[in-house]
Design an enzyme around this catalytic site. Sequence first.
Site, PDB file in Angstrom:
ATOM      1  N   GLY A  34       0.869  -1.282  -0.014  1.00  0.00           N
ATOM      2  CA  GLY A  34      -0.017   0.169   0.196  1.00  0.00           C
ATOM      3  C   GLY A  34       0.823   1.197  -0.145  1.00  0.00           C
ATOM      4  O   GLY A  34       2.147   1.254   0.107  1.00  0.00           O
ATOM      5  N   ASP A  35       0.170   2.285  -0.156  1.00  0.00           N
ATOM      6  CA  ASP A  35       0.572   3.507  -0.340  1.00  0.00           C
ATOM      7  C   ASP A  35       0.520   4.343   1.099  1.00  0.00           C
ATOM      8  O   ASP A  35      -0.709   4.605   1.422  1.00  0.00           O
ATOM      9  CB  ASP A  35       0.349   4.495  -1.441  1.00  0.00           C
ATOM     10  CG  ASP A  35       0.895   5.913  -1.208  1.00  0.00           C
ATOM     11  OD1 ASP A  35       1.529   6.321  -0.345  1.00  0.00           O
ATOM     12  OD2 ASP A  35       0.786   6.586  -2.445  1.00  0.00           O
ATOM     13  N   PHE A  36       1.439   4.611   1.863  1.00  0.00           N
ATOM     14  CA  PHE A  36       1.205   5.059   3.237  1.00  0.00           C
ATOM     15  C   PHE A  36       0.606   6.377   3.489  1.00  0.00           C
ATOM     16  O   PHE A  36       0.032   6.878   4.524  1.00  0.00           O
ATOM     17  CB  PHE A  36       2.339   4.707   4.336  1.00  0.00           C
ATOM     18  CG  PHE A  36       3.630   5.298   4.158  1.00  0.00           C
ATOM     19  CD1 PHE A  36       4.097   6.521   3.474  1.00  0.00           C
ATOM     20  CD2 PHE A  36       4.843   4.586   4.393  1.00  0.00           C
ATOM     21  CE1 PHE A  36       5.222   6.868   3.318  1.00  0.00           C
ATOM     22  CE2 PHE A  36       6.381   4.802   4.087  1.00  0.00           C
ATOM     23  CZ  PHE A  36       6.518   6.220   3.686  1.00  0.00           C
TER      24      PHE A  36
ATOM     25  N   ARG B 231      13.588   4.804   9.864  1.00  0.00           N
ATOM     26  CA  ARG B 231      14.267   5.353   8.679  1.00  0.00           C
ATOM     27  C   ARG B 231      13.262   6.068   7.613  1.00  0.00           C
ATOM     28  O   ARG B 231      13.264   6.012   6.305  1.00  0.00           O
ATOM     29  CB  ARG B 231      15.205   4.830   8.120  1.00  0.00           C
ATOM     30  CG  ARG B 231      16.355   4.645   8.657  1.00  0.00           C
ATOM     31  CD  ARG B 231      17.778   3.692   8.161  1.00  0.00           C
ATOM     32  NE  ARG B 231      17.250   2.427   8.019  1.00  0.00           N
ATOM     33  CZ  ARG B 231      18.151   1.275   7.654  1.00  0.00           C
ATOM     34  NH1 ARG B 231      19.198   1.911   7.280  1.00  0.00           N
ATOM     35  NH2 ARG B 231      17.772   0.126   7.566  1.00  0.00           N
TER      36      ARG B 231
ATOM     37  N   HIS C 165      12.860  10.519   8.112  1.00  0.00           N
ATOM     38  CA  HIS C 165      14.253  11.317   7.449  1.00  0.00           C
ATOM     39  C   HIS C 165      14.012  11.594   5.968  1.00  0.00           C
ATOM     40  O   HIS C 165      14.816  12.103   5.496  1.00  0.00           O
ATOM     41  CB  HIS C 165      15.419  10.629   7.850  1.00  0.00           C
ATOM     42  CG  HIS C 165      15.910   9.329   7.393  1.00  0.00           C
ATOM     43  ND1 HIS C 165      17.211   9.121   7.092  1.00  0.00           N
ATOM     44  CD2 HIS C 165      15.343   8.787   6.615  1.00  0.00           C
ATOM     45  CE1 HIS C 165      17.239   7.789   6.746  1.00  0.00           C
ATOM     46  NE2 HIS C 165      15.898   7.879   6.041  1.00  0.00           N
TER      47      HIS C 165
ATOM     48  N   ASN D  31      23.528  13.457   3.638  1.00  0.00           N
ATOM     49  CA  ASN D  31      23.244  12.534   2.313  1.00  0.00           C
ATOM     50  C   ASN D  31      21.683  12.600   2.121  1.00  0.00           C
ATOM     51  O   ASN D  31      21.068  12.556   0.986  1.00  0.00           O
ATOM     52  CB  ASN D  31      23.305  11.170   3.189  1.00  0.00           C
ATOM     53  CG  ASN D  31      23.448   9.788   2.115  1.00  0.00           C
ATOM     54  OD1 ASN D  31      23.899   9.922   0.980  1.00  0.00           O
ATOM     55  ND2 ASN D  31      22.537   8.859   2.424  1.00  0.00           N
TER      56      ASN D  31
HETATM   57  N1  SAM Z   1      11.933   0.877   7.388  1.00  0.00           N
HETATM   58  C1  SAM Z   1      12.998   0.196   6.338  1.00  0.00           C
HETATM   59  C2  SAM Z   1      14.298  -0.058   7.215  1.00  0.00           C
HETATM   60  O1  SAM Z   1      14.674   0.534   7.889  1.00  0.00           O
HETATM   61  O2  SAM Z   1      15.292  -0.790   6.489  1.00  0.00           O
HETATM   62  C3  SAM Z   1      13.051   0.916   5.180  1.00  0.00           C
HETATM   63  C4  SAM Z   1      13.491   2.521   5.134  1.00  0.00           C
HETATM   64  S1  SAM Z   1      13.626   3.010   3.528  1.00  0.00           S
HETATM   65  C5  SAM Z   1      14.959   4.327   3.830  1.00  0.00           C
HETATM   66  C6  SAM Z   1      11.951   3.753   3.253  1.00  0.00           C
HETATM   67  C7  SAM Z   1      10.910   2.582   3.016  1.00  0.00           C
HETATM   68  O3  SAM Z   1       9.536   3.413   2.832  1.00  0.00           O
HETATM   69  C8  SAM Z   1      11.136   1.760   1.610  1.00  0.00           C
HETATM   70  O4  SAM Z   1      10.930   0.573   2.179  1.00  0.00           O
HETATM   71  C9  SAM Z   1       9.979   2.322   0.943  1.00  0.00           C
HETATM   72  O5  SAM Z   1       9.592   1.308  -0.067  1.00  0.00           O
HETATM   73  C10 SAM Z   1       9.167   2.649   1.802  1.00  0.00           C
HETATM   74  N2  SAM Z   1       8.044   3.674   1.359  1.00  0.00           N
HETATM   75  C11 SAM Z   1       8.417   4.746   0.641  1.00  0.00           C
HETATM   76  N3  SAM Z   1       7.300   5.492   0.219  1.00  0.00           N
HETATM   77  C12 SAM Z   1       6.357   4.824   0.584  1.00  0.00           C
HETATM   78  C13 SAM Z   1       4.865   4.916   0.444  1.00  0.00           C
HETATM   79  N4  SAM Z   1       4.136   5.995  -0.119  1.00  0.00           N
HETATM   80  N5  SAM Z   1       4.059   3.964   0.979  1.00  0.00           N
HETATM   81  C14 SAM Z   1       4.578   2.876   1.591  1.00  0.00           C
HETATM   82  N6  SAM Z   1       5.934   2.673   1.662  1.00  0.00           N
HETATM   83  C15 SAM Z   1       6.892   3.431   1.300  1.00  0.00           C
END
Ligand code: SAM
Length: 338
Positions: free
Chosen positions: A226-228, A243, A246, A293
């Site tokens: 899903g899209d959060f 993460r 950030h 970064n």
């Molecule tokens: N929480 C994980 C970790 O610490 O390893 C992943 C961190 S990564 C920086 C950010 C995560 O947010 C990714 O897995 C990405 O696919 C997810 N993400 C980004 N936009 C999203 C969205 N609109 N809906 C759901 N997930 C999303």
Amino acid sequence: MQAPDPSSVLDLIEAFRRSKTMFTAVRLGLFDLLDEAPATAEQLAARSGTQPEPLERLLEGCAALGLLNRRDGVFSNTDLARAYLTRSSPRSLAGYIRYSDEALYPLWGRLQDAVRQGGPRWQQVFGARGSLFDHFYRTEEARADFLGGMHGLGLLSSPAVVRVFNLSAYETLVDLGGGTGHLAVAACERYGRMRATVFDRKDVIEPARRRISASPARERIACVAGDFFQDPLPRASLYAMGRILHDWDDARCAGLLRRVHAALEPGGAVLIAEMLLDEDRCGPASAAMQSLNMLVCTEGRERTESEYRALLEAAGFVDVEARRTGAPLDAILAHRKE
Ligand code: SAM
């Protein structure tokens, strides 16, 4: 007046050379080849499609950095390289190194432009359009490197993040944007009654399922695509966001935290895993570098405890507590206002 010791400046001048030496050896698969069998530069050159003399210099550089041993002209991996630089190791950081070399290194090459103009550099460097994560997942290989990197780094932090607070009162966890699910796995392995859902974009679900299937807690962990920002969020007593904040500016973070607050059961809480900046934002150096970064590759930034507290309280959370974990990521727990 005597001139200050220049050694830290000299060290900073050449720091990127050390990174690039390791990146290149990982990209050439040298640690993987040496994991199969120790070898001379000549033998490795034949197997890696490289020239023996320059390769020998690279191998000597790796030995100087403590990544390889050399005895009688034969190179072998050190324990450090075997644990973190081979692809087959369960603790591998090779994905993050490949992602750092292919994506972050060129993006950092435009740091000056990011400071002058603001905003991430994907379009400038790679001509890429679309949302931030469309860049991370632009090819299957890029996705594997990014998620492999998140996973390797996550394994270093998640066990500490779920341990630093007692989470035994929470029986349902949603790991929002949970990636490969290492935080959900660490939480379910530590808390035997906990059931978890990893909620992430649909392109992440299959790699997440694959990683989770290796955990003894796999039966208690589900994955939902899903899209959060838009889709309904599952109800739970605990939300984790590792993460996530950030990556986004304050307005997006505020919206996301309000959605999480609404999805939590009464008595519920949110657990945030991020690098915490000191209150003056001038350290620790790893968090300050991570914030830069974020500048070159996302819309977000690293934040201080007070900045997280302000975001959380504005979204309705109370009793915000931040703890350093000693691992790369710190932890913040905040409770839903009844
Ligand atoms: N929480 C994980 C970790 O610490 O390893 C992943 C961190 S990564 C920086 C950010 C995560 O947010 C990714 O897995 C990405 O696919 C997810 N993400 C980004 N936009 C999203 C969205 N609109 N809906 C759901 N997930 C999303």
